[in-house]
Design a protein around this motif. Structure first.
Motif, PDB file in Angstrom:
ATOM      1  N   ARG A 380       0.839  -1.214   0.000  1.00  0.00           N
ATOM      2  CA  ARG A 380       0.000   0.000   0.000  1.00  0.00           C
ATOM      3  C   ARG A 380       0.871   1.260   0.000  1.00  0.00           C
ATOM      4  O   ARG A 380       0.524   2.263  -0.631  1.00  0.00           O
ATOM      5  N   ASP A 381       2.001   1.204   0.698  1.00  0.00           N
ATOM      6  CA  ASP A 381       2.923   2.342   0.680  1.00  0.00           C
ATOM      7  C   ASP A 381       3.474   2.581  -0.723  1.00  0.00           C
ATOM      8  O   ASP A 381       3.709   3.725  -1.136  1.00  0.00           O
ATOM      9  N   ALA A 382       3.707   1.499  -1.472  1.00  0.00           N
ATOM     10  CA  ALA A 382       4.197   1.649  -2.841  1.00  0.00           C
ATOM     11  C   ALA A 382       3.171   2.353  -3.709  1.00  0.00           C
ATOM     12  O   ALA A 382       3.514   3.184  -4.568  1.00  0.00           O
ATOM     13  N   ILE A 383       1.902   2.016  -3.495  1.00  0.00           N
ATOM     14  CA  ILE A 383       0.836   2.691  -4.236  1.00  0.00           C
ATOM     15  C   ILE A 383       0.829   4.182  -3.892  1.00  0.00           C
ATOM     16  O   ILE A 383       0.724   5.044  -4.780  1.00  0.00           O
ATOM     17  N   ALA A 384       0.942   4.486  -2.596  1.00  0.00           N
ATOM     18  CA  ALA A 384       0.945   5.890  -2.164  1.00  0.00           C
ATOM     19  C   ALA A 384       2.159   6.636  -2.714  1.00  0.00           C
ATOM     20  O   ALA A 384       2.060   7.813  -3.091  1.00  0.00           O
ATOM     21  N   GLU A 385       3.300   5.944  -2.783  1.00  0.00           N
ATOM     22  CA  GLU A 385       4.503   6.580  -3.324  1.00  0.00           C
ATOM     23  C   GLU A 385       4.326   6.893  -4.803  1.00  0.00           C
ATOM     24  O   GLU A 385       4.801   7.939  -5.281  1.00  0.00           O
ATOM     25  N   PHE A 386       3.665   6.004  -5.520  1.00  0.00           N
ATOM     26  CA  PHE A 386       3.394   6.301  -6.924  1.00  0.00           C
ATOM     27  C   PHE A 386       2.581   7.587  -7.042  1.00  0.00           C
ATOM     28  O   PHE A 386       2.881   8.456  -7.873  1.00  0.00           O
ATOM     29  N   GLU A 387       1.555   7.704  -6.232  1.00  0.00           N
ATOM     30  CA  GLU A 387       0.707   8.907  -6.305  1.00  0.00           C
ATOM     31  C   GLU A 387       1.517  10.162  -6.029  1.00  0.00           C
ATOM     32  O   GLU A 387       1.323  11.202  -6.678  1.00  0.00           O
ATOM     33  N   LYS A 388       2.451  10.075  -5.105  1.00  0.00           N
ATOM     34  CA  LYS A 388       3.268  11.236  -4.760  1.00  0.00           C
ATOM     35  C   LYS A 388       4.248  11.588  -5.873  1.00  0.00           C
ATOM     36  O   LYS A 388       4.429  12.756  -6.222  1.00  0.00           O
ATOM     37  N   LYS A 389       4.873  10.562  -6.464  1.00  0.00           N
ATOM     38  CA  LYS A 389       5.881  10.796  -7.499  1.00  0.00           C
ATOM     39  C   LYS A 389       5.263  11.114  -8.848  1.00  0.00           C
ATOM     40  O   LYS A 389       5.816  11.867  -9.649  1.00  0.00           O
ATOM     41  N   GLY A 390       4.148  10.480  -9.148  1.00  0.00           N
ATOM     42  CA  GLY A 390       3.527  10.673 -10.443  1.00  0.00           C
ATOM     43  C   GLY A 390       4.223   9.913 -11.559  1.00  0.00           C
ATOM     44  O   GLY A 390       5.002   8.995 -11.311  1.00  0.00           O
ATOM     45  N   VAL A 391       3.957  10.307 -12.789  1.00  0.00           N
ATOM     46  CA  VAL A 391       4.470   9.615 -13.981  1.00  0.00           C
ATOM     47  C   VAL A 391       5.392  10.556 -14.738  1.00  0.00           C
ATOM     48  O   VAL A 391       5.088  11.748 -14.881  1.00  0.00           O
ATOM     49  N   THR A 392       6.497  10.041 -15.218  1.00  0.00           N
ATOM     50  CA  THR A 392       7.430  10.848 -15.998  1.00  0.00           C
ATOM     51  C   THR A 392       7.345  10.478 -17.475  1.00  0.00           C
ATOM     52  O   THR A 392       6.848   9.402 -17.844  1.00  0.00           O
ATOM     53  N   ASP A 393       7.866  11.355 -18.302  1.00  0.00           N
ATOM     54  CA  ASP A 393       7.945  11.051 -19.730  1.00  0.00           C
ATOM     55  C   ASP A 393       8.805   9.807 -19.965  1.00  0.00           C
ATOM     56  O   ASP A 393       8.525   9.005 -20.850  1.00  0.00           O
TER      57      ASP A 393
END
Length: 993
Positions: A380-393
């Motif tokens: 679940r922390d990994a999911i939250a970290e994705f939301e914080k970091k977002g997506v890069t090109d």
């Protein structure tokens, strides 16, 4: 097939077609037309060709009056043809209480029909030099064969006979035998496999009761026990009509040829009931559903599964990208946070989509005795970290490039292109769906990925499965809060009443097998050789079917070199693992990132005889890929933290072997074959004791001593010729050679008499059987090759005596086999199978009976003719793909073979006599001097085994005695013989059906 894998195939087809278009001019047009009907009423629905630069697989599509769709892809690059018949029926068409029908019927379709005798389907295709199989998933069942192009008519005759003339040949006996075979398959893949029940448990919890995805394709044992032969016949009548099928043919054919034969053999088969596409609402979870079970595992597993979208949904591609970022590679969040930090042994995420629904899954296998509540939080922390970091090109570009590269070679074969067309036809009705799929993948943006994250993942409920070792229920993530509730379920309307079996009427005699055309001419692919000053031997061949290059380095030695110091066994494998990590210039993650951006791969591995380095690259990215290869080969960082992590993972993997019956069986069997003191008696990965003793300095020393061009062979296959590729490999000339001494004191162990050895696997659903002895080393044209010919009808083919007996006649196993597997210095003969536990003693009886009978009575004239045709005509399939060419060249280089060895083998094959085969059987099937080993539930199998007349000895999972030596010797009484003279190795291939 999942939608994700199907998309992969189509993209590969696109790239392949583009590559072909660059060298082979094609009509610059693409048309869709409904031409006039043929005399038989067949309609031409579509013609797809290529415009310049367009990425499609050319084909023509027709429909017969009975509704059968026929698709033809013309490709004359190799003299082979692939025939695929896909029925739009899988386990998704089944009902409560009748799970496993579609898969069961897949088995029944190989059991003979009106004009094809029982067990003849496999024999006919094998004798024709072909290969065949069938598969079932949630949404479809397909049957396929790849044969020399002169066997096209035979393949269509076979497929037509089981489509239209099957049911009278379905007997109660065949039904019962195949029911047992399916149960054995379930035992092997589900009940007897670690974590084997996980998918079944999640499916039942994720989907509503009665949803056809709430059970798995293999079905439940109780349902298999409940059904009768009439139920199965009705299933066939409902779903196996030509109007619910697609015949796809690709290869060395013309559309007119295929359509004419399809009309003849399939056109008169009557339509079945109409079949409509299903559409069901996506599962809705009001709360997290926690479920758990105990299993014979070492590593606790937690798995989170969230419902998503069905195949071909506009959001599918973005969800694929999302899963890759969160847990799809070494650069992903989950890997970095859990595996790299040694919080989990394995962890990742993936997205899969089928016809009715999709699933987004995150999972982690943690180290022993760790609580899964902590692992769930980390996911679940990994999911939250994705939301914080977002997506890069870079995330988007890297995914697209690696995705494209990973699938491009799937379409280098005619079977790949044909199955691609078939898959999209049944799934969408549009075999040319590749265009829309490419658009969907290429159109994915960062905003799309964040949108699907918010819509399907963020804050959404999941099924959370815990799998824990037996007796360790305290490790589960959370107490179970969900049970399947059948209330409210309404059975669907009856679809099976009133079905009638009506056979086709023809103007020709279907009982006559079609005559084959002239055998197509087969030529060995041209190749070139070169030797570098530092000792590297190079062999290469040009292959322009896909714009890629494959390099395979083979460094002689591997595990065998550990004979110099057996106390460090496993060091070659650890060294290879370290070469896959950081270099002096790049971290492991940076190398992975760069390779993904290029769509390339570099992998280092080590086995019993060698260390290998494999490289795959598109031609356009080869220079950049080779720069990374140079880093990885010659400038490894040998980082202490990476070594500690890999060593810890390796030790846990070794300890985990006790939960895997097949691994235990192979390890103990090798120890029995080779005897104490032989490095081959120790697993390639080492033992806990040997790996614990290995230090980072040991790895550095092993690399310094044995990583040498003087023992290196290099195979190159790809869309470049010798003059183009060799200058790009100039960096290899800097590699300084070292003197590498190969151990030469190999001694074989001999067996004084045949005994049975038992390794206890408490309450195992199946027993793993290994029977054999140390036979002879490899020789390309000597007795080793002749012995493989002798074994073909005993245990080397699906229609071998051993498999027909244990699988087809008795139903004891999912598959049984025997074969010789020689290396330069050694070569065991092994007969093996995984059998149901209560048939363990009977299986040993049948194995030994077949081996004895073949030794004493020899081969029949019919079997000899079958063997010669099957092996001889199989040459048409030997050199089709780049990987096949590379394997062929690697064998030549490794054993210093001349090109005429292929000719010599063919001469031996065609001229070998019945008397020679029988003499070989007497010489190389010493039934009184073999070891018989079983890994299974001792309490249930030992009493029966003790009645067979052999001495019975108990071993532990390490091959050591369970009882005192005075009571029961635990290993074969062996005597050391003179070293076996060096020979050559051949790869023995098996098939799984």
């Amino acid at each position: 097939m999942s939608k994700k894998s199907t998309l992969a195939i189509l993209l590969a087809a696109a790239m392949l077609t583009q590559a072909q278009a660059q060298t082979k001019p094609t009509p610059a047009k693409k048309t869709s037309t409904t031409a006039a009907k043929s005399q038989q009423g067949t309609r031409k629905l579509e013609t797809v060709t290529r415009k310049s630069g367009e990425l499609v697989i050319p084909y023509e599509k027709y429909q017969l009056p009975n509704g059968l769709t026929v698709i033809v892809h013309e490709d004359h690059s190799d003299p082979i043809v692939h025939v695929d018949v896909t029925y739009h029926v899988g386990s998704g068409r089944e009902e409560v209480g009748k799970s496993g029908f579609a898969h069961f019927f897949e088995h029944m379709m190989f059991q003979g029909s009106d004009n094809v005798a029982d067990e003849e389907h496999f024999k006919i295709v094998s004798e024709a030099g072909g290969t065949l199989n069938g598969t079932t998933n949630r949404d479809r069942t397909n049957y396929f064969e790849t044969v020399p192009s002169n066997q096209l008519e035979t393949a269509l005759w076979l497929e037509a006979d089981r489509m239209g003339f099957l049911l009278d040949a379905v007997t109660q006996k065949k039904f019962e035998v195949q029911r047992e075979t399916v149960k054995n398959e379930r035992g092997q893949r589900v009940d007897n496999a670690p974590y084997g029940l996980s998918y079944e448990k999640v499916s039942a919890a994720l989907y509503p009761y009665g949803h056809p995805y709430s059970w798995t394709t293999i079905g439940y044992i109780e349902d298999l026990n409940r059904v009768n032969v009439d139920d199965l016949k009705n299933f066939f009548l409902r779903w196996y009509g030509p109007n619910n099928a697609t015949l796809t043919v690709g290869g060395d054919v013309t559309p007119a040829q295929v359509v004419k034969l399809a009309e003849k053999y399939l056109g008169s088969i009557q339509r079945g009931p109409e079949v409509k596409n299903q559409k069901l609402p996506a599962p809705v979870l009001a709360q997290d559903r926690y479920i758990s079970y105990e299993d014979n595992v070492r590593f606790p597993l937690v798995q989170m599964t969230l419902p998503t979208v069905q195949a071909n949904h506009p959001d599918e591609a973005a969800l694929d990208v999302l899963s890759n970022i969160i847990g799809g590679s070494k650069t992903s969040i989950i890997y970095q946070n859990m595996v790299k930090t040694q919080k989990a042994n394995q962890a990742g995420a993936y997205h899969s989509a089928s016809e009715l629904a999709g699933e987004f899954t995150l999972s982690a296998r943690v180290l022993p005795d760790q609580k899964l509540a902590d692992a769930e939080k980390q996911l679940r922390d990994a999911i939250a970290e994705f939301e914080k970091k977002g997506v890069t090109d870079e995330d988007i570009a890297r995914y697209k490039a690696s995705y494209e590269a990973s699938i491009i070679n799937r379409l280098s074969s005619v079977s790949g292109k044909t199955s691609t067309l078939a898959a999209y036809q049944f799934m969408t009705g549009n075999a040319n769906f590749i265009t829309k799929e490419r658009q969907a993948v290429n159109a994915v943006t960062k905003a799309d990925v964040m949108r699907v994250y918010n819509q399907y993942i963020k804050g959404k409920k999941a099924v959370i499965l815990s799998v824990v070792p037996k007796g360790k229920s305290e490790l589960i993530a959370k107490a179970d809060n969900f049970k399947v509730d059948p209330s409210g379920y309404k059975a669907p309307a009856d679809q099976y009443s009133g079905l009638k079996y009506v056979k086709a009427k023809d103007s020709f005699d279907r009982s006559k097998r079609p005559a084959a055309g002239a055998v197509p001419a087969i030529t060995v692919p041209p190749f070139w050789k070169e030797s570098l000053a530092n000792g590297i031997k190079v062999i290469g061949a040009k292959s322009d079917e896909v714009p890629t290059v494959t390099l395979l380095f083979t460094l002689q030695g591997g595990h065998k070199l550990e004979a110099h110091d057996p106390s460090k066994a496993g060091i070659a494998s650890l060294t290879a693992a370290m070469l896959n990590e950081s270099s002096l210039k790049y971290t492991a993650e940076q190398i992975t990132t760069e390779l993904e951006k290029l769509g390339s791969s570099i992998g280092v591995g080590s086995g019993a005889e060698s260390m290998t380095i494999s490289v795959q690259s598109q031609v356009k990215n080869l220079d950049a890929t080779l720069a990374l290869l140079e880093e990885r080969m010659f400038r490894p960082r040998f980082d202490a933290n990476e070594f500690d992590r890999i060593k810890k993972q390796r030790l846990e993997a070794i300890r985990n072997q006790s939960t895997q019956p097949t691994v235990v069986a192979d390890n103990v069997y090798n120890k029995m074959l080779y005897g104490e003191g032989n490095i081959r008696a120790i697993p390639v990965v080492g033992t806990v004791a040997t790996v614990e003793s290995i230090t980072l300095d040991d790895v550095k020393k092993f690399y310094a001593n044995y990583f040498s061009p003087s023992v290196t062979n290099l195979v190159i296959v790809g869309d470049m010729d010798q003059k183009q590729i060799m200058p790009k490999l100039a960096f290899l000339n800097k590699w300084t050679p070292k003197q590498v001494t190969m151990p030469s004191d190999f001694k074989a162990a001999s067996i004084d008499k045949t005994k049975i050895f038992i390794v206890d696997k408490e309450k195992a659903a199946q027993s793993e059987i290994r029977i054999g002895y140390m036979a002879l080393p490899y020789d390309a044209t000597g007795e080793y090759y002749k012995a493989t010919l002798m074994n073909y009808v005993l245990g080397g083919a699906f229609n071998s005596r051993i498999n027909l007996n244990l699988r087809e006649d008795k139903g004891y196993t999912y598959g049984a086999r025997s074969g010789f597997s020689g290396t330069e210095e050694a070569g065991p003969f092994t007969a093996s199978a995984g059998v149901r536990s209560n048939a363990s003693d009977a299986s040993v009886v049948e194995f030994m009976k077949e081996i004895k009978r073949f030794r004493e009575e020899g081969i029949t004239d019919e079997e000899l003719a079958f063997m010669k045709k099957a092996i001889g005509q199989g040459d048409a399939r030997k050199y089709e793909t780049s990987f096949q060419k590379a394997a062929f060249l690697n064998t030549m280089l490794r054993y210093n073979l001349t090109l005429d060895y292929v000719t010599k083998q063919n001469e031996i094959l065609q001229n070998i006599t019945k008397e020679e085969i029988n003499a070989l059987a007497k010489k190389y099937l010493p039934v009184d001097n073999m070891s018989i080993m079983l890994v299974g539930d001792k309490a249930s199998i030992k009493p029966g085994l003790e009645k067979l007349g052999y001495e019975v000895v108990e071993l532990d999972p390490d091959g050591a005695p369970v009882l005192a030596k005075a009571d029961a010797p635990a290993t074969p009484e062996v005597k050391k013989e003179e070293p076996v003279k060096k020979g050559r190795k051949a790869k023995v291939q098996g098939r799984v059906f």
